[in-house]
Structure formats: C-alpha cells, structure tokens
Design an enzyme around this catalytic site. Structure first.
Site, PDB file in Angstrom:
ATOM      1  N   ASP A  94      53.640  40.614 -54.619  1.00 44.69           N
ATOM      2  CA  ASP A  94      54.084  39.284 -55.055  1.00 44.69           C
ATOM      3  C   ASP A  94      53.047  38.295 -54.540  1.00 44.69           C
ATOM      4  O   ASP A  94      52.165  38.662 -53.741  1.00 44.69           O
ATOM      5  CB  ASP A  94      55.474  38.983 -54.449  1.00 44.69           C
ATOM      6  CG  ASP A  94      55.951  37.572 -54.778  1.00 44.69           C
ATOM      7  OD1 ASP A  94      55.923  37.196 -55.960  1.00 44.69           O
ATOM      8  OD2 ASP A  94      56.326  36.827 -53.854  1.00 44.69           O
ATOM      9  N   SER A  95      53.195  37.046 -54.944  1.00 50.38           N
ATOM     10  CA  SER A  95      52.297  36.012 -54.430  1.00 50.38           C
ATOM     11  C   SER A  95      52.562  35.740 -52.950  1.00 50.38           C
ATOM     12  O   SER A  95      51.769  35.044 -52.309  1.00 50.38           O
ATOM     13  CB  SER A  95      52.485  34.718 -55.223  1.00 50.38           C
ATOM     14  OG  SER A  95      53.807  34.238 -55.031  1.00 50.38           O
ATOM     15  N   TYR A 146      51.323  31.246 -57.262  1.00 50.35           N
ATOM     16  CA  TYR A 146      50.839  31.671 -58.576  1.00 50.35           C
ATOM     17  C   TYR A 146      51.394  30.755 -59.688  1.00 50.35           C
ATOM     18  O   TYR A 146      50.751  30.557 -60.704  1.00 50.35           O
ATOM     19  CB  TYR A 146      51.330  33.091 -58.905  1.00 50.35           C
ATOM     20  CG  TYR A 146      50.624  34.239 -58.202  1.00 50.35           C
ATOM     21  CD1 TYR A 146      49.549  34.040 -57.332  1.00 50.35           C
ATOM     22  CD2 TYR A 146      51.045  35.554 -58.451  1.00 50.35           C
ATOM     23  CE1 TYR A 146      48.926  35.131 -56.726  1.00 50.35           C
ATOM     24  CE2 TYR A 146      50.417  36.633 -57.860  1.00 50.35           C
ATOM     25  CZ  TYR A 146      49.367  36.421 -56.988  1.00 50.35           C
ATOM     26  OH  TYR A 146      48.758  37.500 -56.404  1.00 50.35           O
ATOM     27  N   GLY A 147      52.600  30.269 -59.452  1.00 53.39           N
ATOM     28  CA  GLY A 147      53.349  29.618 -60.534  1.00 53.39           C
ATOM     29  C   GLY A 147      52.748  28.342 -61.041  1.00 53.39           C
ATOM     30  O   GLY A 147      53.066  27.891 -62.138  1.00 53.39           O
ATOM     31  N   CYS A 191      57.004  39.898 -59.051  1.00 58.64           N
ATOM     32  CA  CYS A 191      56.734  38.480 -59.259  1.00 58.64           C
ATOM     33  C   CYS A 191      56.860  38.201 -60.749  1.00 58.64           C
ATOM     34  O   CYS A 191      56.165  38.832 -61.564  1.00 58.64           O
ATOM     35  CB  CYS A 191      55.306  38.190 -58.777  1.00 58.64           C
ATOM     36  SG  CYS A 191      54.738  36.518 -59.136  1.00 58.64           S
ATOM     37  N   ASN A 192      57.745  37.288 -61.098  1.00 59.57           N
ATOM     38  CA  ASN A 192      57.940  36.962 -62.522  1.00 59.57           C
ATOM     39  C   ASN A 192      56.677  36.370 -63.125  1.00 59.57           C
ATOM     40  O   ASN A 192      56.324  36.672 -64.268  1.00 59.57           O
ATOM     41  CB  ASN A 192      59.075  35.940 -62.666  1.00 59.57           C
ATOM     42  CG  ASN A 192      60.426  36.518 -62.319  1.00 59.57           C
ATOM     43  OD1 ASN A 192      61.137  37.000 -63.186  1.00 59.57           O
ATOM     44  ND2 ASN A 192      60.791  36.477 -61.047  1.00 59.57           N
ATOM     45  N   THR A 193      55.991  35.534 -62.359  1.00 58.98           N
ATOM     46  CA  THR A 193      54.800  34.842 -62.878  1.00 58.98           C
ATOM     47  C   THR A 193      53.691  35.852 -63.157  1.00 58.98           C
ATOM     48  O   THR A 193      53.040  35.801 -64.198  1.00 58.98           O
ATOM     49  CB  THR A 193      54.324  33.800 -61.841  1.00 58.98           C
ATOM     50  OG1 THR A 193      55.449  33.050 -61.378  1.00 58.98           O
ATOM     51  CG2 THR A 193      53.293  32.874 -62.435  1.00 58.98           C
ATOM     52  N   GLU A 221      58.187  29.890 -49.201  1.00 57.73           N
ATOM     53  CA  GLU A 221      57.102  30.680 -48.606  1.00 57.73           C
ATOM     54  C   GLU A 221      56.836  30.227 -47.172  1.00 57.73           C
ATOM     55  O   GLU A 221      56.610  31.036 -46.273  1.00 57.73           O
ATOM     56  CB  GLU A 221      55.842  30.481 -49.467  1.00 57.73           C
ATOM     57  CG  GLU A 221      54.626  31.261 -49.045  1.00 57.73           C
ATOM     58  CD  GLU A 221      54.786  32.759 -49.268  1.00 57.73           C
ATOM     59  OE1 GLU A 221      55.443  33.179 -50.213  1.00 57.73           O
ATOM     60  OE2 GLU A 221      54.229  33.513 -48.438  1.00 57.73           O
ATOM     61  N   CYS A 263      62.496  33.479 -60.361  1.00 55.99           N
ATOM     62  CA  CYS A 263      61.326  33.619 -59.485  1.00 55.99           C
ATOM     63  C   CYS A 263      61.827  34.377 -58.262  1.00 55.99           C
ATOM     64  O   CYS A 263      62.924  34.088 -57.757  1.00 55.99           O
ATOM     65  CB  CYS A 263      60.801  32.242 -59.087  1.00 55.99           C
ATOM     66  SG  CYS A 263      59.660  32.249 -57.674  1.00 55.99           S
ATOM     67  N   THR A 264      61.054  35.349 -57.818  1.00 55.14           N
ATOM     68  CA  THR A 264      61.565  36.229 -56.774  1.00 55.14           C
ATOM     69  C   THR A 264      61.720  35.537 -55.415  1.00 55.14           C
ATOM     70  O   THR A 264      62.364  36.069 -54.523  1.00 55.14           O
ATOM     71  CB  THR A 264      60.676  37.481 -56.640  1.00 55.14           C
ATOM     72  OG1 THR A 264      59.316  37.075 -56.425  1.00 55.14           O
ATOM     73  CG2 THR A 264      60.752  38.338 -57.885  1.00 55.14           C
ATOM     74  N   HIS A 265      61.139  34.355 -55.275  1.00 55.23           N
ATOM     75  CA  HIS A 265      61.358  33.597 -54.040  1.00 55.23           C
ATOM     76  C   HIS A 265      62.773  32.990 -53.988  1.00 55.23           C
ATOM     77  O   HIS A 265      63.318  32.785 -52.897  1.00 55.23           O
ATOM     78  CB  HIS A 265      60.356  32.436 -53.931  1.00 55.23           C
ATOM     79  CG  HIS A 265      58.981  32.824 -53.466  1.00 55.23           C
ATOM     80  ND1 HIS A 265      58.133  33.588 -54.221  1.00 55.23           N
ATOM     81  CD2 HIS A 265      58.312  32.529 -52.316  1.00 55.23           C
ATOM     82  CE1 HIS A 265      56.975  33.748 -53.567  1.00 55.23           C
ATOM     83  NE2 HIS A 265      57.073  33.110 -52.400  1.00 55.23           N
TER      84      HIS A 265
HETATM   85  N1  DGL Z   1      57.492  34.819 -56.649  1.00 54.51           N
HETATM   86  C1  DGL Z   1      56.798  34.459 -57.815  1.00 54.51           C
HETATM   87  C2  DGL Z   1      57.642  34.596 -59.077  1.00 54.51           C
HETATM   88  O1  DGL Z   1      58.492  35.399 -59.132  1.00 54.51           O
HETATM   89  C3  DGL Z   1      55.964  33.236 -57.875  1.00 54.51           C
HETATM   90  C4  DGL Z   1      55.935  32.249 -56.797  1.00 54.51           C
HETATM   91  C5  DGL Z   1      54.649  31.460 -56.840  1.00 54.51           C
HETATM   92  O2  DGL Z   1      53.691  31.926 -56.230  1.00 54.51           O
HETATM   93  O3  DGL Z   1      54.611  30.425 -57.526  1.00 54.51           O
HETATM   94  O4  DGL Z   1      57.467  33.926 -60.062  1.00 54.51           O
END
Ligand code: DGL
Length: 287
Positions: free
Chosen positions: A20-21, A52-53, A84-86, A163, A198-200
């Site tokens: 993941d990011s 990443y997003g 990570c969805n992104t 994060e 988003c996994t966060h």
């Molecule tokens: N955890 C990531 C996701 O699922 C992205 C978070 C990020 O880095 O913006 O989209």
C-alpha cells in the site's frame, strides 16, 4: 525465478506480498491474516512516496511496478495483493501484463455489495481523488447504473492524516467529508451505507461512526480480497501447509515481515495499534 516473475515448482511455503502507499494496507492484511492464518506475508508500506491518491497515475504506476519487482526478486512471493484502491485503479492492469504468471489480487470500493444491501439505495463513497477519477472506477459505477444513487466524496488529506496518526486532522477531514455528503440514516433519501473506498479509512471508523450515527453500515473491501487470494492459491495448490510439531519453522512463517520506504516508527506504531502485534519494521529504499 525468471525475470518476468513466473513462479515455478512448489510455491506453497513462499510468502504473499502485500503493499500500500503506507499503513492503510494493514486493514487488508488484517483480513488476509484472518482468512489465511498459516500464510507468511511480506508487507511494504510505500510511505516515502505517499500519498498516492493525490498524485498522477504515472507516479502510482511506477511505484507499484518497482514494489512488485522488489517483492518478486527479493522475497520470491507466490502472490501479490495490491492493498490500495488507488494503486489497483491505476496499475493493476499493467502489473498483470508485466507479471502474467503471478496471481495478483487488487481491491476496489465495495459498491456492488453496497447496492445489494442498502435499503434507501443512497450510498456514500469515500475514496481518494485518484480512485474516483480512474477509468476503472468509472466502469464500476457505470455497471451499477440505475441500481442506487452513489454520493461520491474525494477525501483529500484524510489518508495522509491517518498515515501520520494526526487525530486533529483526521477528525477535521472526516467531518468535512461526511458534512459534504448530506444526510445519513434510515429515512428515505438518506445515506444508509458508507463505502470506505480507501484502505486507510477503516482506521477512522470510530470517528466516522460518531459523525454519521449508529444506523449507517460501513463497507470495506478487505474480506473479499482475502477470499479471492485464497481461491487463487487453492486452485494452484499453493496454500501453505498446516504447521506440525515436526515443522516448527511453519509457526514462524506466520509473523509478517514489515518494510517501509518512509518512517519506520509510524508503521511500527500502526502495526502495534491495528494488528496488536509487536513486529520489527525495516526501512528500505525501493528505487
Ligand atoms: N490506501 C490507499 C487507497 O486505498 C491510498 C492512500 C493514499 O496514499 O492516498 O486508496
């Protein structure tokens, strides 16, 4: 291991790579560990190159590719989970092209289960801008046309606040996002289902719950990812064997290995808090 990542021979005792990011993928690792407790996992949080997003696709694609190669070449992984969805939205198609024989599982916002289970048929979707603007997400949304109303909310800054375990910024970003989405609850026209795309975001569940009230169902994507990972390994006969007294090393395989390209203390604290294990976290550079 051939350069294109082709797994050969018996891979059952090899690790599953997860990335993941940053700390968000731990919400997926939690589901993976619960579905596949005998497997060994290698986790990479790319915090040195996050978020990443809010970056362009080229950055996310390049990072995903570098991390996949690192996990294949140094850890000989038998499967890759893009937690990570992104990154899934931007890069999974290319990853599958580049590593055609490696089972690769991605994550997408849980719109389909939301459309099925929602009563009001009004569904909130919290995700990064990158995910919501992606072609992949556009196709997913189009495939559900007419089944529900989706209220899309790009949550700038929320993944970054989580994060860095910044409670003040996390509360502010959650309050802004839920406030912008409209009314929540069971009444007609209200959002009764909130997709954490988003996994966060599962790590902000308590805050979100206090903002939207008790009658809203939260949906995250970790469990389906874990089930799909099991299916792909099972069909190749690559599931980890059960531990026996004669094979004490099998027990050791269960503690994931954690790596970060950013702050090791952040990931260590998140692992302790969200997975309730004490683990070593190593800093690594992945070019
Ligand atoms: N955890 C990531 C996701 O699922 C992205 C978070 C990020 O880095 O913006 O989209």
């Amino acid at each position: 291991m051939p350069p294109n990542g082709t797994p050969v021979g018996d891979r059952s005792t090899d690790a599953i790579g997860v990335f993941d990011s940053g700390v968000g993928g731990l919400s997926v690792l939690r589901a993976l560990h619960s579905e596949l407790p005998l497997e060994k996992f290698v986790y990479v949080g790319d915090s040195g190159h996050a978020p990443y997003g809010e970056r362009d696709d080229a950055h996310v694609i390049a990072r995903s590719h570098s991390i996949a190669r690192y996990l294949i070449e140094l850890h000989h992984i038998k499967a890759l989970v893009v937690a990570c969805n992104t990154a899934t939205a931007a890069a999974i198609k290319l990853l599958r092209q580049d590593f055609p024989d490696l089972p690769i599982v991605g994550i997408e916002p849980a719109l389909k289960p939301a459309a099925q289970s929602s009563h009001t048929k009004v569904i909130g979707v919290m995700a990064t801008r990158g995910t919501l603007n992606s072609e992949k997400f556009g196709s997913l949304l189009a495939s559900l046309h007419g089944q529900a109303t989706f209220v899309l909310q790009p949550c700038d800054g929320l993944a970054d606040a989580i994060e860095h375990a910044d409670a003040t910024k996390t509360i502010a970003a959650c309050a802004y996002s839920t406030g912008a989405m409209g009314q929540f609850g069971h009444e007609s026209g209200a959002i009764d289902t909130l997709v954490l795309g988003c996994t966060h975001y599962p790590f902000a569940t308590d805050i979100l719950r206090s903002l939207v009230g008790p009658n809203v169902t939260f949906l995250e994507g970790g469990a389906p990812v874990a089930r799909q990972t099991r299916r792909l390994l099972a069909e190749r006969h690559w599931l980890a064997p059960a531990a026996t007294d004669a094979d004490p090393a099998a027990l050791f395989r269960r503690m994931p290995a954690f790596f970060t390209t950013g702050n090791a203390t952040n990931l260590h604290t998140a692992v302790e808090r969200w997975l309730q294990v004490q683990a070593d976290v190593q800093f690594i550079r992945i070019a």
